[in-house]
Design an enzyme around this catalytic site. Structure first.
Site, mmCIF file in Angstrom:
data_model
loop_
_atom_site.group_PDB
_atom_site.id
_atom_site.type_symbol
_atom_site.label_atom_id
_atom_site.label_comp_id
_atom_site.label_asym_id
_atom_site.label_seq_id
_atom_site.Cartn_x
_atom_site.Cartn_y
_atom_site.Cartn_z
ATOM 1 N NE ARG A 14 29.925 -2.543 64.608
ATOM 2 C CZ ARG A 14 29.745 -3.785 64.862
ATOM 3 N NH1 ARG A 14 29.242 -3.835 66.165
ATOM 4 N NH2 ARG A 14 30.158 -4.989 64.451
ATOM 5 C CG LEU A 34 31.254 -2.707 69.025
ATOM 6 C CD1 LEU A 34 32.344 -1.693 68.510
ATOM 7 C CD2 LEU A 34 31.493 -4.211 68.456
ATOM 8 C CG HIS A 45 53.162 8.408 67.244
ATOM 9 N ND1 HIS A 45 54.341 7.861 67.099
ATOM 10 C CD2 HIS A 45 52.447 7.972 68.211
ATOM 11 C CE1 HIS A 45 54.460 7.020 68.197
ATOM 12 N NE2 HIS A 45 53.334 7.016 68.918
ATOM 13 N NE ARG A 82 56.603 2.282 65.794
ATOM 14 C CZ ARG A 82 56.491 3.084 66.759
ATOM 15 N NH1 ARG A 82 57.260 4.089 66.613
ATOM 16 N NH2 ARG A 82 55.933 2.912 67.794
ATOM 17 C CE1 TYR A 97 37.819 -4.993 65.581
ATOM 18 C CE2 TYR A 97 36.812 -6.861 64.545
ATOM 19 C CZ TYR A 97 37.144 -6.047 65.633
ATOM 20 O OH TYR A 97 36.753 -6.595 67.042
ATOM 21 C CE LYS A 157 33.559 -5.347 65.137
ATOM 22 N NZ LYS A 157 33.701 -6.168 66.396
ATOM 23 C CD GLU A 193 31.434 -3.948 75.076
ATOM 24 O OE1 GLU A 193 30.863 -4.259 74.009
ATOM 25 O OE2 GLU A 193 32.547 -2.851 74.794
HETATM 26 N N1 PMP Z 1 31.472 -5.978 72.103
HETATM 27 C C1 PMP Z 1 32.722 -6.369 71.787
HETATM 28 C C2 PMP Z 1 33.824 -5.761 72.550
HETATM 29 C C3 PMP Z 1 32.672 -7.129 70.506
HETATM 30 O O1 PMP Z 1 34.012 -7.441 70.184
HETATM 31 C C4 PMP Z 1 31.794 -7.560 69.898
HETATM 32 C C5 PMP Z 1 31.847 -8.388 68.909
HETATM 33 N N2 PMP Z 1 32.101 -7.744 67.494
HETATM 34 C C6 PMP Z 1 30.492 -7.078 70.522
HETATM 35 C C7 PMP Z 1 30.379 -6.510 71.482
HETATM 36 C C8 PMP Z 1 29.241 -7.793 69.761
HETATM 37 O O2 PMP Z 1 28.989 -7.042 68.493
HETATM 38 P P1 PMP Z 1 28.114 -7.607 67.238
HETATM 39 O O3 PMP Z 1 26.756 -7.983 67.722
HETATM 40 O O4 PMP Z 1 28.004 -6.562 66.325
HETATM 41 O O5 PMP Z 1 28.935 -8.985 66.780
#
Ligand code: PMP
Length: 285
Positions: A58, A208, A108, A106, A39, A152, A184
């Site tokens: 991304r 991310l 895998h 369903r 997503y 993501k 993060e």
């Molecule tokens: N880290 C995580 C785990 C996130 O879910 C997000 C939000 N998408 C971010 C960082 C920040 O990413 P962005 O600046 O692309 O929203």
């Protein structure tokens, strides 16, 4: 075509714009029972997609590494998302879009025949101006996620659990760490300021690669603020002058305390404020 009041809840489903009430998702969608999907969340300012190219890059990485194909090309997707914004009359908010591996019994292995399923919708959302002034509080938490946090994907249970853990402890967010190295937050990237310089975890498989993180790093460099994309530990965070998170919806928001201890003065700091201003100028809002 649609009664006016329904225009606010039009979803993009595959190639079509459909009222939310009419949208049917299969229980055999792998996104539903495996979380087998990817997503993006885009920011919309003044009816435009912010940093769209970064989001598409991304998305293409997530698509390539999970082998979930996108149902159509990026230029076609871009046109569809703009149409979605237009049809929903969105000026300020977000666009959420996901692509699941498709509909199959369903099991895998990647199914041989499944077609990817794309769904997107808009949300109206104001900028969190008060929170950007006041700041948020955080608690540290072990980062229990897998080793491809750069993808993501829909598998957000660790993020959901971490956010709830923070709320249960009376805080707004978690600061995740692996062996005391700060990674993060549950839905944003994390940065600290020490001696006028910024430190943030390197963009590898453990975080991310935030679009906002990227913008903020570029803006900091333009302001001649040195940025270290290098690991740092909880101890360095606790003795930092400032801390802040970056993200599509939170923009640049100060973190004023962690585990009940003030970071720096425990308020919006000068470097964070300069970055907020630079961000606003960059967006043109
Ligand atoms: N880290 C995580 C785990 C996130 O879910 C997000 C939000 N998408 C971010 C960082 C920040 O990413 P962005 O600046 O692309 O929203």
């Amino acid at each position: 075509m649609f009664p006016l009041e329904e225009w606010f809840t039009l979803y993009l489903y595959q190639q079509d714009f459909i009222a939310k009430e009419q949208l049917a998702i299969s229980p055999d969608d792998r996104g539903y029972y495996f979380g087998d999907g990817i997503y993006e969340v885009f920011r919309v300012y003044k009816g435009e997609l912010f940093e769209a190219d970064g989001h598409y890059r991304r998305l293409e990485l997530s698509s390539a590494d999970t082998r979930i194909p996108l149902p159509y090309s990026i230029p076609e997707l871009h046109a569809k998302l703009l149409e979605l914004i237009h049809l929903n009359r969105l000026r300020e908010g977000t666009v959420y879009m996901q692509v699941t591996r498709g509909i199959a019994p369903r099991s895998h292995p990647y199914p041989a025949k499944a077609e990817p399923v794309l769904m997107a919708y808009c949300n109206e959302l104001k900028r969190p101006l008060q929170t950007m002034q006041k700041g948020i509080t955080a608690v540290t938490s072990a980062d229990i996620r897998w080793l491809r946090c750069d993808l993501k994907t829909l598998n957000l249970l660790p993020n959901v659990m971490a956010k709830q853990q923070a709320l249960d402890l009376g805080a707004n967010e978690v600061v995740w760490h692996r062996d005391r190295v700060v990674t993060e937050c549950s839905a944003s990237n994390f940065m600290i300021v020490r001696n006028g310089e910024i430190w943030t975890h390197p963009a590898n498989h453990l975080i991310l690669h935030g679009i906002t993180r990227d913008v903020v790093i570029r803006l900091a460099q333009k302001l001649h603020i040195q940025v270290h994309q290098a690991p740092f530990k909880i101890e360095e965070m606790m003795s930092a002058d400032e801390a802040f998170v970056t993200g599509t919806t939170v923009e640049v928001t100060p973190v004023i305390s962690v585990d009940g201890v003030y970071i720096g003065q425990g308020e919006l700091g000068p470097v964070t404020r300069r970055l907020q201003q630079a961000f606003e100028e960059y967006v043109g809002i």
